[in-house]
Scaffold this active site. Structure first.
Site, PDB file in Angstrom:
ATOM      1  N   TYR A   1      -6.813   6.950   2.772  1.00 54.83           N
ATOM      2  CA  TYR A   1      -7.100   5.698   1.873  1.00 54.83           C
ATOM      3  C   TYR A   1      -6.433   4.931   2.543  1.00 54.83           C
ATOM      4  O   TYR A   1      -7.345   3.175   2.880  1.00 54.83           O
ATOM      5  CB  TYR A   1      -6.725   5.266   0.862  1.00 54.83           C
ATOM      6  CG  TYR A   1      -6.209   4.791   0.343  1.00 54.83           C
ATOM      7  CD1 TYR A   1      -7.506   3.737  -0.653  1.00 54.83           C
ATOM      8  CD2 TYR A   1      -4.764   4.006  -0.406  1.00 54.83           C
ATOM      9  CE1 TYR A   1      -7.020   2.701  -1.087  1.00 54.83           C
ATOM     10  CE2 TYR A   1      -5.073   3.267  -0.727  1.00 54.83           C
ATOM     11  CZ  TYR A   1      -5.563   2.698  -0.964  1.00 54.83           C
ATOM     12  OH  TYR A   1      -5.301   0.539  -2.070  1.00 54.83           O
TER      13      TYR A   1
ATOM     14  N   ASP B   1     -11.003   5.135  -2.960  1.00 55.27           N
ATOM     15  CA  ASP B   1      -9.412   5.217  -3.571  1.00 55.27           C
ATOM     16  C   ASP B   1      -9.202   6.317  -5.320  1.00 55.27           C
ATOM     17  O   ASP B   1     -10.317   6.016  -5.390  1.00 55.27           O
ATOM     18  CB  ASP B   1      -8.626   4.328  -3.932  1.00 55.27           C
ATOM     19  CG  ASP B   1      -8.528   3.356  -4.967  1.00 55.27           C
ATOM     20  OD1 ASP B   1      -9.241   3.176  -5.431  1.00 55.27           O
ATOM     21  OD2 ASP B   1      -7.670   2.785  -6.170  1.00 55.27           O
TER      22      ASP B   1
ATOM     23  N   GLU C   1       0.833  -1.298  -0.320  1.00 52.44           N
ATOM     24  CA  GLU C   1       0.223   0.022  -0.062  1.00 52.44           C
ATOM     25  C   GLU C   1       0.599   1.072  -0.055  1.00 52.44           C
ATOM     26  O   GLU C   1       0.540   2.172  -0.554  1.00 52.44           O
ATOM     27  CB  GLU C   1      -0.636   0.195   1.385  1.00 52.44           C
ATOM     28  CG  GLU C   1      -2.258  -0.756   1.340  1.00 52.44           C
ATOM     29  CD  GLU C   1      -2.654  -0.757  -0.003  1.00 52.44           C
ATOM     30  OE1 GLU C   1      -3.169   0.107  -0.288  1.00 52.44           O
ATOM     31  OE2 GLU C   1      -3.786  -1.773  -0.500  1.00 52.44           O
TER      32      GLU C   1
END
Length: 288
Positions: free
Chosen positions: A118, A136, A35
């Site tokens: 996010y 996102d 991520e």
DNA sequence: GAGCCGTGGTA
DNA sequence: TTACCAAGGCT
């Protein structure tokens, strides 16, 4: 709008990419590293670096035991190297405050450096199966088109957008997690920013944008990111010299990397300020 | 909230 | 070739 679920889930089941951080063998740390790397960086460029990182630092503790400079060096050319610094700092905090385990709660994740709304939602969802609104750029674009009938979402996340996404989130926790990754994947593979593949879209018959005849975006122009001659380019050049050199670098080496003196000095000071570069007592420079 | 922060692929 | 842009975060 819950009639969106079945088509999207079925499409994902058929078309999802096999990515290392989606493997059943992948742990929360693998998801977290992915991520960070995927923030503003395409999957194709993340794949090899992610693999190297997980092999070298299989746990948060392993990364935390290294210097921040090694994290920056191993970040390579992924871009936005402050992410490497923040990931290293986050790993350190995880060791100090979470027993070396990637937290599962949104609030704990959100408190870590480099983790915004996010990324906190994504890690809680994809690594731990929690139920959160994962918003996102892909999801925002899909919702803008399907539900709002516009080609692109607004510059910033709106309240209405978040409300819509929350309403669409399946109640069941595991289904919510699959839904979130499925909508993202749809945006990444089919409902793309340029040249969307509407004929291959499971939501084509339900899409407001398509029904309206694909009207062109008429919002405020998104300003292009300037590049040539900018501080960003200069910083990149300077840091590349440090990355590609073991140990210290003389000021002369950095002088050679950027000719404009004033800008070079400003950028170097900025890198030091950001913690990406340290100045040694001898007047040389090095990664932290 | 706007501006800033890297890099490389694609059309 | 230039322009866009790719799983954002921080100030």
């Amino acid at each position: 709008m819950s009639d969106l679920h079945e088509p999207v889930l079925a499409w994902y089941d058929e078309h999802a990419r096999e990515l290392p951080w989606r493997s059943t063998a992948a742990g929360p740390w693998s998801v977290m590293v992915s991520e960070f790397m995927l923030q503003q960086t395409p999957v194709a460029r993340v794949l090899p670096v992610h693999e190297q990182w997980l092999r070298r630092w299989p746990t948060p503790a392993a990364l935390a035991a290294e210097t921040a400079g090694e994290a920056v060096r191993a970040w390579g050319r992924l871009g936005y190297p402050r992410r490497a610094l923040r990931l290293h700092a986050a790993a350190t905090t995880i060791v100090e405050r979470h027993g070396g385990q990637v937290p599962a709660s949104y609030d704990d994740l959100r408190a870590l450096p480099g983790i915004g709304d996010y990324t906190a939602a994504a890690i809680a969802t994809f690594a731990h199966g929690r139920r959160h609104v994962v918003l996102d750029t892909n999801v925002r674009r899909v919702l803008a088109r399907v539900a709002t009938g516009e080609e692109f979402p607004a510059a910033g996340v709106t309240k209405g957008e978040r409300t819509l996404a929350a309403e669409l989130l399946p109640e069941d926790e595991p289904t919510a997690a699959t839904w979130s990754v499925a909508v993202m994947e749809l945006g990444a593979l089919v409902c793309t920013a340029a040249n969307p593949r509407c004929p291959a879209c499971p939501l084509a018959d339900l899409c407001a944008w398509r029904a309206a005849g694909h009207p062109a975006y008429d919002g405020p122009p998104r300003r292009a990111q300037a590049w040539a001659g900018t501080d960003r380019q200069c910083r990149g050049r300077l840091l590349a010299v440090l990355r590609d050199t073991e140990g210290e670098v003389t000021a002369a080496r950095l002088d050679a990397a950027w000719s404009e003196e004033l800008q070079r000095a400003r950028c170097l000071a900025g890198l030091v300020e950001d913690g990406l570069v340290v100045r040694t007592p001898r007047g040389t420079y090095a990664l932290p």
